[in-house]
Enzyme design. Structure first.
Site, PDB file in Angstrom:
ATOM      1  N   GLU A  17       1.089  -1.280   0.134  1.00  0.00           N
ATOM      2  CA  GLU A  17      -0.430   0.529   0.026  1.00  0.00           C
ATOM      3  C   GLU A  17       0.696   1.109  -0.442  1.00  0.00           C
ATOM      4  O   GLU A  17       1.892   1.273   0.980  1.00  0.00           O
ATOM      5  CB  GLU A  17      -1.256   0.049   1.100  1.00  0.00           C
ATOM      6  CG  GLU A  17      -2.053   1.261   1.461  1.00  0.00           C
ATOM      7  CD  GLU A  17      -3.213   0.886   2.573  1.00  0.00           C
ATOM      8  OE1 GLU A  17      -3.769   0.007   1.972  1.00  0.00           O
ATOM      9  OE2 GLU A  17      -2.638   1.960   3.486  1.00  0.00           O
ATOM     10  N   TYR A  49      -6.731   7.345   0.187  1.00  0.00           N
ATOM     11  CA  TYR A  49      -7.719   8.625   0.267  1.00  0.00           C
ATOM     12  C   TYR A  49      -7.351   9.426   1.083  1.00  0.00           C
ATOM     13  O   TYR A  49      -7.781   8.193   1.654  1.00  0.00           O
ATOM     14  CB  TYR A  49      -8.794   8.174  -0.411  1.00  0.00           C
ATOM     15  CG  TYR A  49      -9.588   8.892  -1.483  1.00  0.00           C
ATOM     16  CD1 TYR A  49      -9.920   8.997  -2.742  1.00  0.00           C
ATOM     17  CD2 TYR A  49     -10.830   9.214  -0.805  1.00  0.00           C
ATOM     18  CE1 TYR A  49      -9.822   9.655  -3.238  1.00  0.00           C
ATOM     19  CE2 TYR A  49     -11.602   9.819  -1.764  1.00  0.00           C
ATOM     20  CZ  TYR A  49     -11.570  10.353  -3.095  1.00  0.00           C
ATOM     21  OH  TYR A  49     -11.894  10.569  -3.921  1.00  0.00           O
ATOM     22  N   ALA A 126     -20.205   2.239   4.016  1.00  0.00           N
ATOM     23  CA  ALA A 126     -19.281   1.539   3.107  1.00  0.00           C
ATOM     24  C   ALA A 126     -20.102   0.841   2.152  1.00  0.00           C
ATOM     25  O   ALA A 126     -20.095   0.681   0.719  1.00  0.00           O
ATOM     26  CB  ALA A 126     -18.434   0.843   3.717  1.00  0.00           C
TER      27      ALA A 126
END
Length: 307
Positions: A17, A49, A126
């Protein structure tokens, strides 16, 4: 490449990541990290993000640069916070045009230092974002007829917003059933938490791949930041005791942290983990040390990066 093409068979996946750089100096460090790690040919890399989409354009630019100038498969994070449906659709169209195969759909962090009314967001949780991406997939706008592969976050130590663990699993099962293809977990430092979470998922009839999130501790300051980022991560007493003994020696702290992460990874592999996702903090050295020590074969040949 769609996630179902990436996660195949019984062999575990390995992924890294990154987060978008905000300064030229940070960009230089990141692009060197990408060059260093590309030769390991991870199955995918994810790009974070910022809170409230604060790094929105930086994320898009980094994802597309990785897609077009490396052999890596980037998976962008996408969050609910501070977004309406039109904005999310525009982002999905941009990623579809760039042939990005997968999205990691997250609730997202609240922005800090600005007035914010969550009730105005089109996506309250989500699960709403997962459903929206699935509807987008059905529109046929993506070049892959399957549309985007959809990932969600898992919380081995429990979701911080839902202390009732039974209710938490009900919510999580609903999010999976809304159309998730895979799970990437929050970082954790005790594998018993991950293995228990995986078993509870199986009891809830959740059978999509669960990829374990690992972040090596490389400094005492980093340890404290992790505790904040993970909303109260549990640190085993054995690990804290080892770090306390060497806290005045940064190199030893780093060695202890990396060794603990290495032992975690080795144990996860022995317990047939579906994959390991390394939170790199945009630096490659700790991840490379762990990767090399595990003796993991590189799954395909790498070509030179132009990042």
């Amino acid at each position: 490449m769609h996630i179902t093409d990436i996660i195949q068979g019984s062999s575990p996946t390995f992924s890294f990541e990154f987060f978008p750089p905000k300064t030229p100096e940070a960009a230089d460090i990141l692009y060197q990290t990408i060059r260093d790690l590309e030769s390991y040919m991870p199955h995918f890399v994810s790009v974070t993000y910022g809170a409230g989409g604060s790094t929105r354009d930086l994320t898009h630019d980094l994802v597309e640069r990785i897609q077009h100038t490396t052999k890596l498969d980037p998976i962008p994070h996408l969050t609910c916070v501070c977004h309406n449906e039109q904005e999310i659709e525009e982002i999905l169209l941009r990623y579809a045009k760039a042939a990005i195969g997968n999205i990691l759909a997250l609730g997202g962090d609240r922005p800090v230092g600005i007035a914010y009314d969550r009730s105005r967001d089109s996506f309250q949780h989500a699960i709403d974002l997962v459903r929206f991406i699935r509807r987008f997939n059905e529109s046929g706008a993506h070049p892959d007829r399957r549309g985007f592969g959809v990932g969600i976050a898992g919380f081995p130590e429990g979701h911080p917003a839902t202390p009732n663990r039974l209710l938490e699993m009900d919510y999580f099962k609903a999010k999976v059933d809304a159309g998730a293809d895979y799970i990437v977990t929050q970082l954790f430092f005790d594998n018993r938490d991950f293995l228990d979470f995986r078993e509870r998922c199986a009891l809830a009839n959740i059978h999509i791949p669960i990829i374990a999130g690992i972040m090596p501790i490389t400094s005492i300051g980093g340890l404290k930041r992790m505790a904040e980022l993970a909303a109260g991560a549990r640190f085993p007493a054995k690990l804290l005791r080892a770090l306390e003994r060497c806290q005045s020696a940064p190199k030893m702290v780093r060695r202890v942290g990396i060794q603990h992460a290495l032992e975690q990874c080795d144990d996860l592999l022995h317990n047939d983990v579906a994959g390991i996702h390394f939170y790199t903090l945009n630096r490659s050295d700790a991840t490379r040390l762990i990767f090399d020590s595990l003796g993991i074969p590189r799954h395909r040949s790498a070509q030179a990066s132009s990042v």
